[in-house]
Design an enzyme around this catalytic site. Structure first.
Site, PDB file in Angstrom:
ATOM      1  N   ASN A  74       0.862  -1.177   0.000  1.00 49.73           N
ATOM      2  CA  ASN A  74       0.000   0.000   0.000  1.00 49.73           C
ATOM      3  C   ASN A  74       0.904   1.235   0.000  1.00 49.73           C
ATOM      4  O   ASN A  74       1.449   1.608   1.034  1.00 49.73           O
ATOM      5  CB  ASN A  74      -0.885  -0.057   1.261  1.00 49.73           C
ATOM      6  CG  ASN A  74      -1.802   1.151   1.388  1.00 49.73           C
ATOM      7  OD1 ASN A  74      -1.711   2.101   0.615  1.00 49.73           O
ATOM      8  ND2 ASN A  74      -2.682   1.101   2.381  1.00 49.73           N
ATOM      9  N   ARG A 128      -2.838  -1.707  -3.355  1.00 49.50           N
ATOM     10  CA  ARG A 128      -3.888  -0.698  -3.292  1.00 49.50           C
ATOM     11  C   ARG A 128      -3.622   0.276  -4.436  1.00 49.50           C
ATOM     12  O   ARG A 128      -2.511   0.801  -4.554  1.00 49.50           O
ATOM     13  CB  ARG A 128      -3.820   0.034  -1.964  1.00 49.50           C
ATOM     14  CG  ARG A 128      -4.791   1.170  -1.883  1.00 49.50           C
ATOM     15  CD  ARG A 128      -4.664   1.857  -0.555  1.00 49.50           C
ATOM     16  NE  ARG A 128      -5.538   3.009  -0.499  1.00 49.50           N
ATOM     17  CZ  ARG A 128      -5.290   4.075   0.227  1.00 49.50           C
ATOM     18  NH1 ARG A 128      -4.206   4.128   0.958  1.00 49.50           N
ATOM     19  NH2 ARG A 128      -6.129   5.078   0.243  1.00 49.50           N
ATOM     20  N   HIS A 133     -11.478   5.647  -0.324  1.00 48.66           N
ATOM     21  CA  HIS A 133     -11.516   4.819   0.896  1.00 48.66           C
ATOM     22  C   HIS A 133     -12.378   3.573   0.692  1.00 48.66           C
ATOM     23  O   HIS A 133     -12.900   3.001   1.635  1.00 48.66           O
ATOM     24  CB  HIS A 133     -12.045   5.604   2.125  1.00 48.66           C
ATOM     25  CG  HIS A 133     -11.123   6.678   2.590  1.00 48.66           C
ATOM     26  ND1 HIS A 133     -11.556   7.921   2.981  1.00 48.66           N
ATOM     27  CD2 HIS A 133      -9.786   6.705   2.735  1.00 48.66           C
ATOM     28  CE1 HIS A 133     -10.529   8.663   3.330  1.00 48.66           C
ATOM     29  NE2 HIS A 133      -9.434   7.952   3.194  1.00 48.66           N
ATOM     30  N   ARG A 185      -5.799  18.377   4.243  1.00 47.68           N
ATOM     31  CA  ARG A 185      -6.602  18.730   3.055  1.00 47.68           C
ATOM     32  C   ARG A 185      -7.821  19.541   3.484  1.00 47.68           C
ATOM     33  O   ARG A 185      -8.398  19.287   4.543  1.00 47.68           O
ATOM     34  CB  ARG A 185      -7.064  17.465   2.334  1.00 47.68           C
ATOM     35  CG  ARG A 185      -5.940  16.720   1.651  1.00 47.68           C
ATOM     36  CD  ARG A 185      -6.403  15.365   1.133  1.00 47.68           C
ATOM     37  NE  ARG A 185      -5.781  14.286   1.871  1.00 47.68           N
ATOM     38  CZ  ARG A 185      -6.127  13.009   1.765  1.00 47.68           C
ATOM     39  NH1 ARG A 185      -7.075  12.652   0.939  1.00 47.68           N
ATOM     40  NH2 ARG A 185      -5.507  12.092   2.481  1.00 47.68           N
ATOM     41  N   GLU A 198      -7.762  -2.492   5.495  1.00 45.70           N
ATOM     42  CA  GLU A 198      -7.654  -2.391   4.033  1.00 45.70           C
ATOM     43  C   GLU A 198      -6.705  -3.463   3.478  1.00 45.70           C
ATOM     44  O   GLU A 198      -6.972  -4.053   2.435  1.00 45.70           O
ATOM     45  CB  GLU A 198      -7.157  -0.989   3.646  1.00 45.70           C
ATOM     46  CG  GLU A 198      -8.224   0.072   3.874  1.00 45.70           C
ATOM     47  CD  GLU A 198      -7.650   1.447   4.146  1.00 45.70           C
ATOM     48  OE1 GLU A 198      -6.897   1.598   5.130  1.00 45.70           O
ATOM     49  OE2 GLU A 198      -7.960   2.383   3.384  1.00 45.70           O
TER      50      GLU A 198
END
Ligand code: ADP
Length: 405
Positions: A9, A90, A178, A238, A376
């Site tokens: 990832n 990912r 996500h 962000r 994940e």
């Protein structure tokens, strides 16, 4: 030798890696990560006898590709008994092309490459991971798991911007991100919520990056991130939702360059920008500086406002889930969000919330509230197992037969 699936990832400044036995087992047999890429890279062993070890790496190792090669050597030293037989990655953007994971071939690779402009901070690093593995083990199958794929079930109207329609035809859509985290939560929700899991749920993935996903019957029907992962909630660095007029003002009236504005909204905004102190929620919660308190207030305000919009899209709410760094570990933030959701009948059990129990709502709450740690990497391992190691038993039997012959 144990055959394993390696999960990679690659983030903008980090690489998380984990190895999972091909024979189905949920927990990884090895885990490690590298953070601080581009400034001061540090490797952390997260499993085995080396667990907890931190190692500063040479600062001239600046590329994800070189660091993955280093990490693969390290994996060989820490776990000489593992043999990597497949890799799962990912990949942040799958555009309109991918609504499911894909076994990587030249066409898939080209399509992923073609989507790089949509996620310039992530996609090139995801590709570096794929190339590095192909260099190390050209013969092993690799699988791409897309963060956008889970949201391809959103109705068209939830994907549209109110721009001239040819832009939508050209792929300017609200994709959402996500997705691997939401897919994991959807897969385990029945364990927590029983048959209610088929109802109307909102999952709050609150980490460095943050978003909400509205689900019905375990499928995404709306989400707060859009064309890029800059949209929606306020995040660590962000800005989230921003009037496009602000961007025009910065470019036209303030004379900022495109790169400066991009850096501002991606790296200097959010919790960091509003507090002027830190992008880490822990620092802000510990601070009594009013700027830190205002940043937290805005973070919560954005969540409850956008959650309200998703409740309207779902036509009601049957349950709420918190996940990711802040969602899993910050009782005060969960408490502040839940307090603002009293209008929905949400009631938290303070003791259960403080200990981060699986269910943190009271028995008389109008809907259940869960804390579910996301996974994940586990989702990527499972997809890779299915697509690249479909018949592990048959393969093992084949190997054993070869060994005997
Ligand atoms: P990423 O989006 O990078 O995968 P994570 O989901 O790991 O991030 O979340 C990391 C963030 O979670 C940290 O930056 C920090 O703000 C927050 N966090 C982690 N632990 C706590 C805690 N105990 N209390 C509050 N916030 C926390």
């Amino acid at each position: 030798m144990t055959d394993v699936i390696l999960v990679i990832n690659c983030g903008s400044s980090s690489i998380k890696a984990a190895a999972y036995a091909v024979e189905e087992r949920p927990a990884p047999v090895w885990k490690g990560n590298i953070t601080g890429i581009g400034s001061a890279p540090v490797y952390r062993a997260l499993s085995g006898t080396a667990a907890g070890e931190r190692m500063a790496l040479a600062t001239d190792m600046t590329t994800h590709r070189s660091l993955i090669h280093w990490m693969l050597e390290r994996l060989g030293q820490e776990m000489p008994s593992l043999r990597v037989v497949a890799a799962g990655h990912r990949v942040v953007h799958g555009g309109r092309h991918f609504d499911a994971p894909a076994l990587i071939d030249d066409t898939v690779l080209e399509t992923i490459q073609g989507l790089s402009d949509l996620a310039p901070g992530h996609q090139p690093h995801n590709l570096s991971g794929i190339h590095a593995i192909a260099e190390a083990w050209p013969e092993i199958p690799q699988v791409a798991c897309f963060d956008t794929a889970f949201h391809r079930t959103q109705p068209r109207v939830a994907q549209l911007f109110a721009l001239p329609r040819h832009f939508a035809d050209e792929g300017v859509l609200r994709y959402g991100f996500h997705g691997l985290s939401y897919e994991y939560i959807a897969s385990v929700l029945p364990r927590h919520a029983g048959s209610q899991a088929n109802g109307r749920f909102i999952v709050a993935h609150l980490g460095n990056g943050a978003s909400l996903c509205a689900m019905q019957e375990g499928r995404s029907v709306a989400t707060t991130m859009g064309f890029t992962a800059l949209d929606g909630l306020m995040m660590g660095k962000r800005c989230g939702d921003l009037d496009p007029g602000v961007i025009m003002h910065l470019l036209r009236d303030r004379g900022m360059s495109v790169d400066e504005v991009y850096h501002l909204i991606r790296r200097e905004s959010g919790l960091l920008g509003v507090s002027g102190i830190s992008n880490d929620m822990r620092d802000l919660l510990e601070s009594d500086d009013p700027r830190a308190q205002e940043a937290i207030e805005l973070f919560v305000h954005r969540i409850v406002s956008q959650l309200g919009a998703l409740v309207a899209q779902l036509g009601g709410l049957d349950g709420l889930v918190f996940t990711a760094g802040i969602g899993e570990r910050s009782a005060p933030i969960r408490e502040r969000i839940a307090a603002r959701l009293a209008w929905l009948g949400v009631r938290l059990d303070p003791a259960a919330n403080a200990e981060g129990a699986s269910c943190i709502s009271t028995t008389d709450s109008a809907l259940p509230v869960f804390v579910i740690p996301t996974d994940e990497e586990g989702v990527i391992a499972a997809h890779t197992r299915t697509l690249a190691c479909a018949t592990p038993r048959a393969q093992r039997r084949e190997r054993e037969a070869l060994a005997c012959s």
